[in-house]
Design a protein around this motif. Structure first.
Motif, short mmCIF file in Angstrom:
data_model
loop_
_atom_site.label_atom_id
_atom_site.label_comp_id
_atom_site.label_asym_id
_atom_site.label_seq_id
_atom_site.Cartn_x
_atom_site.Cartn_y
_atom_site.Cartn_z
N TRP A 1 -5.64 -5.35 -6.96
CA TRP A 1 -5.53 -3.95 -7.35
C TRP A 1 -5.10 -3.83 -8.81
CZ3 TRP A 1 -1.14 -0.19 -7.30
CH2 TRP A 1 -1.59 1.13 -7.41
N SER B 1 -8.15 3.19 -3.72
CA SER B 1 -8.41 1.90 -4.34
C SER B 1 -7.42 0.84 -3.86
CB SER B 1 -8.32 2.04 -5.86
OG SER B 1 -8.51 0.82 -6.50
N LEU B 2 -6.14 1.21 -3.78
CA LEU B 2 -5.12 0.29 -3.29
C LEU B 2 -5.39 -0.10 -1.84
CD1 LEU B 2 -2.41 -1.23 -3.41
CD2 LEU B 2 -1.31 0.94 -2.82
N LEU B 3 -5.68 0.88 -1.01
CA LEU B 3 -5.91 0.59 0.41
C LEU B 3 -7.11 -0.32 0.62
CD1 LEU B 3 -5.14 4.08 1.96
CD2 LEU B 3 -3.68 2.04 1.93
N TRP C 1 -2.49 -6.83 -3.83
CA TRP C 1 -1.77 -6.20 -4.94
C TRP C 1 -2.24 -6.75 -6.29
CZ3 TRP C 1 1.05 -1.97 -4.39
CH2 TRP C 1 1.53 -1.66 -3.13
N LEU D 1 -6.53 6.59 -6.68
CA LEU D 1 -5.82 5.33 -6.87
C LEU D 1 -5.29 4.78 -5.54
CD1 LEU D 1 -3.86 6.03 -10.17
CD2 LEU D 1 -6.03 4.84 -9.86
N LEU D 2 -4.87 5.67 -4.65
CA LEU D 2 -4.41 5.24 -3.33
C LEU D 2 -5.55 4.64 -2.51
CD1 LEU D 2 -2.12 5.07 -1.25
CD2 LEU D 2 -2.80 7.34 -0.49
N SER E 1 -4.31 10.79 -7.86
CA SER E 1 -3.44 9.95 -7.04
C SER E 1 -4.16 9.48 -5.78
CB SER E 1 -2.18 10.73 -6.65
OG SER E 1 -1.47 11.12 -7.80
N GLY E 2 -4.97 10.36 -5.21
CA GLY E 2 -5.74 9.98 -4.03
C GLY E 2 -6.75 8.89 -4.33
N TRP F 1 -3.43 15.48 -7.81
CA TRP F 1 -3.58 15.04 -6.42
C TRP F 1 -4.86 14.22 -6.23
CZ3 TRP F 1 -0.37 14.72 -2.50
CH2 TRP F 1 0.79 15.47 -2.51
#
Length: 123
Positions: free
Chosen positions: A78, A61-63, A75, A58-59, A55-56, A52
Motif C-alpha cells: 500500500w 486501496s488499503l483494503l 501495508w 484510499l481506504l 478518504s474512501g 470523504w
C-alpha cells in the motif's frame, strides 16, 4: 490467487488511490483555484464530499492491498501504491491541471471495473 486476479487487484489498488488523491487534492483551495480561477474555493459541502470520497478511495486501496498480500506485505504494498499514485498526481497537477477531473473520474471508473474483475475471478 491467480496472476490475473493479482494484476486486477493491483490495478484496482492503484486506480482507487489515484482517484482518492485526486479528490483530496481538489478539496484544497490551491488546486481548486487552478481549475476554477483565482479566488474561487469549494463550498463547505463540496469540500466535505471531496474529503470523504478521497478518504474512501484510499481506504479501498488499503483494503485491496491487505486482502491480496495479507497484513505483513499489504501495508508495504500500500505504501508503494500510494507513492506511485501520488507521484503521478503531482506530475499531472504540475503539467496538466485542467485534466485532473477527467483523470480522477477515469481512475474511479477503472477502479470499479477492476474490483468487479477481482470479485468475479475469486468465484
Amino acid at each position: 490467487m491467480s496472476g490475473a486476479s493479482n494484476a486486477a487487484a493491483m490495478v484496482a489498488a492503484l486506480s482507487s488511490a489515484a482517484a482518492g488523491f485526486t479528490a483530496l487534492s481538489l478539496a484544497m483551495d490551491r488546486h481548486w483555484e487552478a481549475l476554477h480561477g483565482r479566488g474561487n474555493v469549494p463550498r463547505d459541502g463540496q469540500r466535505r464530499l471531496l474529503r470523504w470520497a478521497g478518504s474512501g478511495g484510499l481506504l479501498i486501496s488499503l483494503l485491496v492491498c491487505l486482502f491480496i498480500w495479507g497484513a505483513a506485505q499489504g501495508w508495504v504494498a500500500w505504501a508503494g501504491v500510494l507513492t506511485a499514485s501520488a507521484f503521478a498526481l503531482v506530475l499531472t497537477l504540475c503539467y496538466a491541471a485542467h485534466a485532473i477531473v477527467r483523470i480522477g473520474w477515469a481512475a474511479a471508473f477503472v477502479s470499479v471495473v477492476a474490483l468487479a474483475a477481482v470479485l468475479g475471478l475469486l468465484r
